[in-house]
Write an enzyme that holds these catalytic residues in place. Structure first.
Site, PDB file in Angstrom:
ATOM      1  N   ASP A  33     -18.072 -39.541 -30.987  1.00  0.00           N
ATOM      2  CA  ASP A  33     -17.724 -39.947 -29.626  1.00  0.00           C
ATOM      3  C   ASP A  33     -16.746 -41.122 -29.693  1.00  0.00           C
ATOM      4  OD1 ASP A  33     -19.306 -39.539 -26.652  1.00  0.00           O
ATOM      5  OD2 ASP A  33     -18.013 -41.292 -26.903  1.00  0.00           O
ATOM      6  N   ILE A  34     -15.750 -41.085 -28.818  1.00  0.00           N
ATOM      7  CA  ILE A  34     -14.699 -42.115 -28.814  1.00  0.00           C
ATOM      8  C   ILE A  34     -15.236 -43.469 -28.324  1.00  0.00           C
ATOM      9  CG2 ILE A  34     -13.732 -41.801 -26.487  1.00  0.00           C
ATOM     10  CD1 ILE A  34     -10.940 -41.645 -27.873  1.00  0.00           C
ATOM     11  N   ASN A  89     -25.954 -34.161 -20.628  1.00  0.00           N
ATOM     12  CA  ASN A  89     -25.741 -34.533 -19.231  1.00  0.00           C
ATOM     13  C   ASN A  89     -25.210 -33.306 -18.494  1.00  0.00           C
ATOM     14  OD1 ASN A  89     -26.462 -37.248 -19.701  1.00  0.00           O
ATOM     15  ND2 ASN A  89     -24.403 -37.693 -20.467  1.00  0.00           N
ATOM     16  N   GLY A  95     -24.703 -37.284 -14.740  1.00  0.00           N
ATOM     17  CA  GLY A  95     -23.757 -38.235 -15.322  1.00  0.00           C
ATOM     18  C   GLY A  95     -22.719 -37.594 -16.222  1.00  0.00           C
ATOM     19  N   GLN A  96     -22.536 -36.269 -16.086  1.00  0.00           N
ATOM     20  CA  GLN A  96     -21.545 -35.581 -16.926  1.00  0.00           C
ATOM     21  C   GLN A  96     -20.129 -35.984 -16.505  1.00  0.00           C
ATOM     22  OE1 GLN A  96     -22.012 -31.308 -17.000  1.00  0.00           O
ATOM     23  NE2 GLN A  96     -20.406 -31.029 -18.545  1.00  0.00           N
ATOM     24  N   HIS A 102     -21.630 -30.160 -23.899  1.00  0.00           N
ATOM     25  CA  HIS A 102     -21.736 -30.886 -25.172  1.00  0.00           C
ATOM     26  C   HIS A 102     -23.118 -31.493 -25.322  1.00  0.00           C
ATOM     27  CE1 HIS A 102     -19.987 -33.469 -22.052  1.00  0.00           C
ATOM     28  NE2 HIS A 102     -20.676 -34.473 -22.586  1.00  0.00           N
ATOM     29  N   HIS A 104     -25.034 -34.645 -26.993  1.00  0.00           N
ATOM     30  CA  HIS A 104     -24.881 -35.958 -27.627  1.00  0.00           C
ATOM     31  C   HIS A 104     -25.982 -36.104 -28.679  1.00  0.00           C
ATOM     32  CE1 HIS A 104     -22.360 -37.962 -24.380  1.00  0.00           C
ATOM     33  NE2 HIS A 104     -22.893 -36.991 -23.667  1.00  0.00           N
TER      34      HIS A 104
END
Ligand code: 5GP
Length: 116
Positions: A33-34, A89, A95-96, A102, A104
């Site tokens: 994740d960035i 999410n 909260g997507q 995806h 997490h």
């Protein structure tokens, strides 16, 4: 955020934008994740552009199983022997922010409950 199937993650799959990829096979891709929320924060995505969990269909049964088992394997490879958290999410209330399904994988610290 609009719910299109073309997202930043499609561009990562096509290598049009860079990502720190940690795993790939025919069906899924995993990358860091960035904006990591934990010492280990990896996203596992299907290559098929399913916008969100609620859009997965019965024909995605095997893919969904593969996604979760791949997350398990990646967590193990990342050394998360003391545990980790899996988050999906879904939609606005979930909260997507990126509308390409995806998982997490979060680990490397003690997680809290309930989530925000
Ligand atoms: P969501 O909020 O939709 O569950 O999670 C989307 C995740 O994608 C966020 O944790 C966010 O930091 C990550 N993300 C967004 N854009 C990029 C990107 O361009 N590259 C990577 N590696 N992660 C991204």
């Amino acid at each position: 955020m609009s719910e299109t199937t073309e997202t930043i993650f499609s561009k990562i799959i096509r290598r049009e934008i860079p990502a720190d990829i940690v795993y790939e096979d025919d069906l899924v891709l995993a990358f860091k994740d960035i904006q990591p929320q934990a010492p280990v924060h990896i996203l596992v995505i299907p290559k098929k552009p399913i916008a969100k969990l609620a859009d997965a269909q019965s024909q995605d049964h095997n893919l969904m199983g593969h996604l979760l088992l791949t997350a398990q394997k990646i967590a193990e490879q990342a050394g998360l022997t003391n545990g980790y958290r899996i988050v999906i999410n879904n939609g606005v209330d979930g909260g997507q922010t990126v509308y390409h399904l995806h998982i997490h994988i979060l680990g490397g610290r003690q997680m809290k409950w309930p989530p925000g």
